[in-house]
Design a protein around this motif. Structure first.
Motif, PDB file in Angstrom:
ATOM      1  N   THR A  41       0.819  -1.211  -0.012  1.00 59.01           N
ATOM      2  CA  THR A  41      -0.136   0.013  -0.048  1.00 59.01           C
ATOM      3  C   THR A  41       0.880   1.135   0.020  1.00 59.01           C
ATOM      4  N   VAL A  42       0.339   2.353  -0.014  1.00 57.60           N
ATOM      5  CA  VAL A  42       1.011   3.767  -0.204  1.00 57.60           C
ATOM      6  C   VAL A  42       1.612   3.863   1.543  1.00 57.60           C
ATOM      7  N   TYR A  74      -8.224   6.504  -0.889  1.00 62.77           N
ATOM      8  CA  TYR A  74      -9.299   6.937  -1.554  1.00 62.77           C
ATOM      9  C   TYR A  74      -8.894   6.715  -3.258  1.00 62.77           C
ATOM     10  N   GLY A  75      -9.689   6.110  -3.882  1.00 60.71           N
ATOM     11  CA  GLY A  75      -9.619   5.839  -5.264  1.00 60.71           C
ATOM     12  C   GLY A  75     -10.892   5.853  -5.929  1.00 60.71           C
ATOM     13  N   GLY A  76     -10.665   5.462  -7.457  1.00 59.84           N
ATOM     14  CA  GLY A  76     -11.980   5.166  -8.183  1.00 59.84           C
ATOM     15  C   GLY A  76     -11.965   6.410  -8.848  1.00 59.84           C
ATOM     16  N   PRO A  77     -12.969   6.169 -10.125  1.00 59.54           N
ATOM     17  CA  PRO A  77     -13.131   7.119 -11.021  1.00 59.54           C
ATOM     18  C   PRO A  77     -13.660   8.562 -10.667  1.00 59.54           C
ATOM     19  N   PHE A 113      -4.478   8.524   2.017  1.00 61.49           N
ATOM     20  CA  PHE A 113      -4.015   9.064   0.523  1.00 61.49           C
ATOM     21  C   PHE A 113      -5.021   8.833  -0.329  1.00 61.49           C
ATOM     22  N   VAL A 114      -4.927   9.990  -1.331  1.00 62.21           N
ATOM     23  CA  VAL A 114      -5.672   9.937  -2.426  1.00 62.21           C
ATOM     24  C   VAL A 114      -4.832   9.207  -3.553  1.00 62.21           C
ATOM     25  N   ASP A 115      -5.372   8.628  -4.442  1.00 60.92           N
ATOM     26  CA  ASP A 115      -4.762   7.993  -5.423  1.00 60.92           C
ATOM     27  C   ASP A 115      -3.957   9.274  -6.268  1.00 60.92           C
ATOM     28  N   ASP A 153      -1.279  18.289  15.404  1.00 67.96           N
ATOM     29  CA  ASP A 153      -3.138  18.658  15.168  1.00 67.96           C
ATOM     30  C   ASP A 153      -3.560  17.294  14.488  1.00 67.96           C
ATOM     31  N   SER A 154      -4.833  16.893  15.026  1.00 68.03           N
ATOM     32  CA  SER A 154      -5.319  15.691  14.318  1.00 68.03           C
ATOM     33  C   SER A 154      -5.386  15.696  12.923  1.00 68.03           C
ATOM     34  N   HIS A 155      -5.404  16.955  12.427  1.00 69.97           N
ATOM     35  CA  HIS A 155      -6.156  16.811  10.878  1.00 69.97           C
ATOM     36  C   HIS A 155      -4.948  17.054   9.929  1.00 69.97           C
ATOM     37  N   SER A 156      -3.816  16.487  10.399  1.00 72.74           N
ATOM     38  CA  SER A 156      -2.320  16.539   9.829  1.00 72.74           C
ATOM     39  C   SER A 156      -2.487  15.453   8.841  1.00 72.74           C
ATOM     40  N   CYS A 157      -3.594  14.577   8.739  1.00 66.28           N
ATOM     41  CA  CYS A 157      -3.806  13.618   7.776  1.00 66.28           C
ATOM     42  C   CYS A 157      -4.392  14.448   6.201  1.00 66.28           C
ATOM     43  N   THR A 158      -4.540  15.509   6.420  1.00 68.61           N
ATOM     44  CA  THR A 158      -4.885  16.453   5.144  1.00 68.61           C
ATOM     45  C   THR A 158      -4.078  16.117   4.135  1.00 68.61           C
ATOM     46  N   HIS A 159      -2.864  15.896   4.550  1.00 60.35           N
ATOM     47  CA  HIS A 159      -1.733  16.077   3.414  1.00 60.35           C
ATOM     48  C   HIS A 159      -1.376  14.720   2.581  1.00 60.35           C
ATOM     49  N   GLY A 160      -2.166  13.628   2.882  1.00 54.88           N
ATOM     50  CA  GLY A 160      -2.269  12.549   2.193  1.00 54.88           C
ATOM     51  C   GLY A 160      -2.809  12.820   0.618  1.00 54.88           C
ATOM     52  N   ALA A 161      -3.423  13.898   0.457  1.00 54.84           N
ATOM     53  CA  ALA A 161      -3.782  14.385  -0.654  1.00 54.84           C
ATOM     54  C   ALA A 161      -2.898  14.360  -1.714  1.00 54.84           C
TER      55      ALA A 161
END
Lengths: 164, 419
Positions: free
Chosen positions: B3-4, B195-198, B224-226, B120-128
């Motif tokens: 996985t990523v 997160y992925g898909g068309p 992570f976003v594809d 900060d708990s929203h540091s997950c934002t950067h998986g984009a």
């Protein structure tokens, strides 16, 4: 002997310590106020929190485990913990134990004995003891050091060639 | 095979990781704000180091309580400032303030393949943009600032595929709310998420940040976003640095996989008092839900696409007389953009209050606190009891389009009704 205080699933950090709790006094007085405003009057030194799944979800603010420790919590026992809360609790030396279906194994007001070193939680009221999975060795090292900061200072000592 | 999350951490430690391993990972970037940094400074000062590991990799970004609304806030702000000056870290003082998770990728401070563990708990934002971003507490932040590394347990990964053809006005916010509604607020507990898909592939970058941002609301470590050409373009416009943009292997092992069918998906709303309490907007129109306040902004939805959408919905409309609409751009760059491109004029004309950049009304302590029994529709990420004000107040989470439309009518409203 500790008294168990029971909570359900998904108790989030805003419920444990609202953003207005940040000093010694408010940390204690507002502890768990999102669920029960009078919690701090009932919970005593050495008591334990027993909760369901995902305890401590939400914010990264360390005031959540800190408020429970300041109020005198001996340990937190939950079916599962949110990751940041779990890290924070270990980092500040508040013992956390995962026991599956914790809320089915304890009742409000049960007498509990926590054997930290062996990870055994005894429910004296029901007469049943439960064994919590031991922490990975690396986390034991942090706990043994007295917390993450002490662990880091030991690392510096080793690097600088000082004996421990 | 991987996985990523696994690829990123393997590369960082120059080895091969598998889920469950505990590794000490080098940190590329860390940041803190007025709530989380002052206690981290207290802990940092207990460590036997003279300064931070790398001043350019530590950012002090006051965004929660800036400009300071009270004495407590200014004390916290000054503590942050003093620390930043002493250690020569990156610092964004009042006058340049932005919301950290909007500002950091916007300025190219992190790049794909990085590990960013921040207070900060929203540091997950950067998986984009393919950054392993994750929230940590203040003690962890102190350790990261001192040593440039932190321990991490390699997470399993949950994968979401978004397929089908959603209706117009469905945004990244609606997709992530649909996902959280499906799996619940512990649905990805202690796991990485992909997160992925068309449907996700069609999203602009700003909406991908929204999705990654709310990963923590399902218990996820990072989201992570594809990646695709759009991801590269976004990053390349902001940095000259070399980077590693990881895609998952086609046969990666996932703990769980979900397919979210978006055929005819409507705008989604999270009802009080839990983010997973998700309903389709049409379910909330009979009986109607009256609102006292609408909020557009925060690390979830304070980006350019969000502000443009809000302007599009508000253009030519007037905010209901009984509603307070607060719009908070996520960064100073965006505040300027709003002025230069006339969005500010549209907002003010409609009767909105434009606020300084930062976190805004999200947690009810800087601006826009709700009174007893009041109801808000908000583009933020948490609607737990009492977060935006009084314990008896209620917050409905929705997209910028729905928040703007609801501000116009005074009740939860589909954007097509007013735009």
């Amino acid at each position: 002997m500790s008294t168990a205080f029971l909570f359900g699933d998904n108790i989030d950090t805003d419920l444990i310590a609202p953003t207005t709790a940040d000093e010694d006094k408010t940390l204690v007085e507002l502890c768990m106020s999102g669920v029960d405003p009078s919690f701090h009057e009932k919970f005593g030194e050495g008591d334990v929190v027993v909760a369901g799944e995902n305890f401590g979800c939400g914010s990264s603010r360390e005031t959540a485990p800190l408020s429970l420790r300041r109020l005198g919590a001996d340990a937190i026992i939950a079916s599962s913990f949110a990751r940041i809360f779990y890290r924070n609790a270990i980092n500040i030396g508040l013992p956390v134990f995962e026991i599956a279906d914790a809320t089915a194994k304890f009742s409000q007001g049960d007498d509990v004995v926590v054997d930290r070193s062996n990870g055994v939680i005894s429910n004296e009221s029901s007469g049943i003891s439960y064994s919590a999975p031991s922490h990975p060795a690396f986390l034991e090292e942090i706990i043994d050091a007295g917390g993450l900061i002490e662990y880091g200072n030991r690392k510096i000592d080793r690097r600088d060639g000082h004996s421990e | 095979m991987s996985t990523v999350a696994e690829k990123t951490l393997s590369q960082k430690i120059k080895g091969t990781v598998t889920p469950g391993d505990i590794v000490e990972v080098p940190i590329d970037f860390t940041s803190g704000h007025e709530f989380s940094l002052p206690p981290a400074i207290d802990e940092f000062e207990r460590i036997n180091v003279d300064t931070v590991f790398d001043p350019d990799s530590v950012a002090v970004i006051p965004d929660h309580l800036t400009p300071s609304p009270n004495q407590r806030a200014i004390t916290l702000y000054n503590r942050c400032k003093e620390f930043a000056m002493k250690h020569n870290t990156l610092f964004y003082p009042q006058g340049t303030q932005s919301q950290e998770h909007v500002h950091i990728p916007e300025e190219g401070l992190i790049t794909p393949g990085d590990v960013m563990l921040a207070a900060d708990s929203h540091s997950c934002t950067h998986g984009a943009i393919g950054v392993f971003g994750s929230g940590v507490g203040s003690t962890d932040m102190a350790y990261a600032m001192a040593f440039g590394e932190l321990w991490l347990q390699v997470p399993d990964t949950v994968r979401f595929e978004f397929v089908g053809d959603p209706e117009t006005w469905v945004s990244g916010k609606d997709l992530i709310l649909a996902a959280i509604g499906r799996v619940g607020i512990s649905g990805a507990l202690n796991k990485a998420v992909e997160y992925g898909g068309p449907v996700v592939g069609d999203l602009p970058m700003d909406e991908r940040f929204t999705m990654a941002n709310m990963t923590i609301e399902m218990g996820g470590v990072t989201g992570f976003v594809d990646p695709d050409r759009r991801t590269r373009k976004y990053v390349d416009r902001r940095t000259d640095a070399e980077y590693q943009l990881h895609s998952p292997d086609p046969d990666a092992d996932y703990a769980l996989t979900y397919t979210i069918d978006c055929d005819d998906l409507e705008p989604q709303v999270a009802k009080p008092h839990q983010v997973s309490n998700v309903a389709s907007l049409s379910e909330l129109q009979d009986p109607e839900v009256q609102v006292d306040q609408a909020v557009i902004g925060s690390c979830t939805n304070g980006r350019e696409a969000d502000l443009r959408t809000a302007a599009k919905v508000l253009s030519g409309n007037t905010v209901d007389a009984d509603v307070r609409l607060i719009i908070t751009p996520g960064s100073q760059r965006l505040e300027r953009l709003c002025i230069e491109e006339g969005l500010t004029e549209t907002f003010l004309e409609a009767g909105a209050t434009m606020e300084n950049p930062g976190c805004g009304a999200c947690f009810g302590m800087r601006t826009g606190a709700l009174g007893p029994g009041e109801v808000a529709v908000s583009t933020t990420n948490r609607n737990v009891r009492g977060r935006m004000g009084h314990r008896s107040s209620e917050v409905y989470l929705a997209s910028p389009a729905v928040a703007a439309a609801s501000a116009v009518t005074g009740r939860l409203t589909h954007p097509s009704e007013v735009a």
